[in-house]
Design a protein around this motif. Structure first.
Motif, PDB file in Angstrom:
ATOM      1  N   TYR A  38      -1.625   4.745  -6.607  1.00 51.41           N
ATOM      2  CA  TYR A  38      -0.422   4.181  -5.979  1.00 51.41           C
ATOM      3  C   TYR A  38       0.808   5.029  -6.310  1.00 51.41           C
ATOM      4  CZ  TYR A  38       3.813   1.321  -6.071  1.00 51.41           C
ATOM      5  OH  TYR A  38       5.111   0.885  -5.948  1.00 51.41           O
TER       6      TYR A  38
ATOM      7  N   ILE B   3       0.687   8.588  -4.568  1.00 46.57           N
ATOM      8  CA  ILE B   3       0.889   8.650  -3.122  1.00 46.57           C
ATOM      9  C   ILE B   3       2.210   8.029  -2.695  1.00 46.57           C
ATOM     10  CG2 ILE B   3      -0.011   7.786  -0.911  1.00 46.57           C
ATOM     11  CD1 ILE B   3      -2.820   8.119  -2.087  1.00 46.57           C
ATOM     12  N   CYS B   4       2.588   6.926  -3.311  1.00 45.99           N
ATOM     13  CA  CYS B   4       3.811   6.227  -2.898  1.00 45.99           C
ATOM     14  C   CYS B   4       5.072   6.770  -3.575  1.00 45.99           C
ATOM     15  CB  CYS B   4       3.678   4.730  -3.174  1.00 45.99           C
ATOM     16  SG  CYS B   4       2.337   3.940  -2.270  1.00 45.99           S
ATOM     17  N   HIS B   5       4.915   7.359  -4.781  1.00 49.09           N
ATOM     18  CA  HIS B   5       6.067   7.898  -5.506  1.00 49.09           C
ATOM     19  C   HIS B   5       5.735   9.285  -6.088  1.00 49.09           C
ATOM     20  CE1 HIS B   5       7.940   3.924  -5.242  1.00 49.09           C
ATOM     21  NE2 HIS B   5       6.791   3.421  -5.663  1.00 49.09           N
TER      22      HIS B   5
ATOM     23  N   TYR C  71       5.797  10.948 -10.087  1.00 50.14           N
ATOM     24  CA  TYR C  71       4.452  10.825 -10.632  1.00 50.14           C
ATOM     25  C   TYR C  71       4.315  11.416 -12.033  1.00 50.14           C
ATOM     26  CZ  TYR C  71      -0.644  11.170 -11.017  1.00 50.14           C
ATOM     27  OH  TYR C  71      -1.933  11.067 -11.453  1.00 50.14           O
TER      28      TYR C  71
ATOM     29  N   SER D 184      -2.343  -2.562  -4.692  1.00 49.41           N
ATOM     30  CA  SER D 184      -2.057  -1.118  -4.790  1.00 49.41           C
ATOM     31  C   SER D 184      -2.437  -0.408  -3.495  1.00 49.41           C
ATOM     32  CB  SER D 184      -2.833  -0.506  -5.962  1.00 49.41           C
ATOM     33  OG  SER D 184      -2.400  -1.036  -7.194  1.00 49.41           O
ATOM     34  N   TYR D 185      -3.592  -0.772  -2.951  1.00 48.62           N
ATOM     35  CA  TYR D 185      -4.055  -0.099  -1.734  1.00 48.62           C
ATOM     36  C   TYR D 185      -3.318  -0.561  -0.486  1.00 48.62           C
ATOM     37  CZ  TYR D 185      -7.530   2.792  -3.914  1.00 48.62           C
ATOM     38  OH  TYR D 185      -8.126   3.764  -4.658  1.00 48.62           O
TER      39      TYR D 185
ATOM     40  N   TYR E 223      -0.063  -1.014  -0.492  1.00 46.09           N
ATOM     41  CA  TYR E 223       1.096  -0.113  -0.539  1.00 46.09           C
ATOM     42  C   TYR E 223       0.684   1.316  -0.203  1.00 46.09           C
ATOM     43  CZ  TYR E 223       4.237  -3.597  -2.581  1.00 46.09           C
ATOM     44  OH  TYR E 223       5.033  -4.693  -2.781  1.00 46.09           O
ATOM     45  N   ILE E 224      -0.490   1.730  -0.658  1.00 47.34           N
ATOM     46  CA  ILE E 224      -0.966   3.094  -0.384  1.00 47.34           C
ATOM     47  C   ILE E 224      -1.171   3.293   1.113  1.00 47.34           C
ATOM     48  CG2 ILE E 224      -2.971   4.629  -0.596  1.00 47.34           C
ATOM     49  CD1 ILE E 224      -3.238   3.618  -3.500  1.00 47.34           C
TER      50      ILE E 224
ATOM     51  N   SER F 225       0.125   1.575   3.581  1.00 49.20           N
ATOM     52  CA  SER F 225       1.432   1.507   4.252  1.00 49.20           C
ATOM     53  C   SER F 225       2.175   2.830   4.128  1.00 49.20           C
ATOM     54  CB  SER F 225       2.281   0.383   3.651  1.00 49.20           C
ATOM     55  OG  SER F 225       1.649  -0.870   3.802  1.00 49.20           O
ATOM     56  N   SER F 226       2.081   3.447   2.943  1.00 52.18           N
ATOM     57  CA  SER F 226       2.752   4.721   2.722  1.00 52.18           C
ATOM     58  C   SER F 226       2.098   5.847   3.508  1.00 52.18           C
ATOM     59  CB  SER F 226       2.752   5.059   1.224  1.00 52.18           C
ATOM     60  OG  SER F 226       3.396   6.277   0.976  1.00 52.18           O
TER      61      SER F 226
ATOM     62  N   THR G  72       2.922   6.223   7.226  1.00 56.60           N
ATOM     63  CA  THR G  72       4.229   6.799   7.577  1.00 56.60           C
ATOM     64  C   THR G  72       4.186   8.329   7.634  1.00 56.60           C
ATOM     65  OG1 THR G  72       4.935   6.890   5.240  1.00 56.60           O
ATOM     66  CG2 THR G  72       5.407   4.858   6.476  1.00 56.60           C
TER      67      THR G  72
END
Length: 310
Positions: free
Chosen positions: A124, A127-129, A133, A218-219, A221-222, A224-225, A228
């Motif tokens: 998470y 990939i999202c931040h 990281y 977590s997945y 959000y992953i 969704s990210s 995009t």
């Protein structure tokens, strides 16, 4: 353990295993011994490759080393006794040995649930931040997280083992399983197991379902990210870093939740086949999933083999 002797007339348990037919037992011994040796080799290879290749000294592979150690622990807490019983006339395990086997197996199992959740959090953040990281998943954070996960797993399992010491086992002493697991063990007690069953169900629901929901979140959000990301190549690369973990999580959670997130009294004979999945099949396929589906691991393995030949 001295107290345990005073509360029970049973000094040992008989593990029925899968069959009492000599020829079938021999086939099972060869099959399980081969699978055990292959799984050990695969997990030790994963640990060796990651530890020997500086390019793999990242949080994701650090957690993968921990996963391999847990898989080795899960197998080794059950397989040697089962292999011994397949060749023995008397398939017995002492009362103390049974409790010790159950404690270590459930400890490794609980720790693996927590670790898979930690690995989902790692993906998470990656990939999202991505810009944060390296700061969020620092070496110190990873080590602290790993220590906390291992300690929590072994502490969570302790009350289940200790609560068994208050029970009486008057006989029969035959466990319809190939190792000492809590559900069939509780069925043999001549005491009231209501407290034990409630403790097991509450712990398993909070641990199993809790870890599952955190992993699922977590997945969410992953995904969704990743959606995009405009380029198809970027999406494929992002999903490829998670695919191995998703496969391992799906196999592990489906079998463990089926066995543990229900009353122990619901245990049936077919559950032995399900237990094989999380005691042997999962540790066997995890190295294959992470090596065959991971380009970095394959390249590192080739490099290590090339260096050894040189």
């Amino acid at each position: 353990m001295a107290d345990a002797r005073n509360q029970t007339g049973v000094s040992e348990f008989i593990l029925l295993g899968f069959s009492d037919h000599p020829q079938v037992q021999l086939i099972l011994f060869v099959t399980f011994a081969s699978a055990y040796a292959t799984a050990l080799l695969g997990n030790v290879s994963i640990i060796t490759v990651i530890c020997s290749q500086p390019g793999l000294h990242t949080p994701m592979y650090f957690f993968l080393v921990n996963l391999s150690l847990l898989d080795i622990g899960c197998m080794t807490s059950t397989m040697p006794q089962m292999l011994k019983n397949l060749l023995a006339q008397k398939k017995a395990i002492s009362f103390q040995g049974c409790l010790a086997q159950m404690y270590f197996f459930t400890s490794f199992l609980a720790t693996e649930l927590l670790l898979l959740t930690g690995m989902a959090f790692d993906r998470y953040v990656a990939i999202c931040h991505p810009l944060r990281y390296s700061r969020v998943m620092s070496q110190r954070t990873c080590c602290s997280l790993a220590v906390g996960i291992w300690a929590s797993g072994f502490l969570i399992s302790l009350p289940h083992t200790l609560s068994l010491l208050r029970l009486s086992f008057c006989g029969p002493n035959i466990i319809n399983h190939f190792f000492c697991e809590l559900p069939p063990l509780l069925q043999l007690s001549c005491s009231d197991t209501g407290y034990n069953q409630t403790l097991a169900l509450v712990t398993d629901v909070f641990l199993g379902i809790g870890c599952f929901l955190l992993t699922l979140l977590s997945y969410v959000y992953i995904v969704s990210s990743v959606l995009t990301i405009r380029s198809a190549a970027g999406k494929r690369k992002a999903f490829s870093t998670c695919s191995s973990h998703v496969m391992v999580v799906t196999l592990f959670y489906s079998t463990v939740i089926y066995t543990y997130v229900r009353p122990p009294s619901a245990y049936q004979d077919r559950d032995k086949a399900v237990a094989v999945l999380y005691t042997m099949v999962t540790p066997l396929v995890n190295p294959l999933i992470y090596s065959l589906r991971n380009k970095e691991v394959k390249e590192a393995f080739k490099k290590l083999m090339g260096g050894n030949r040189g």
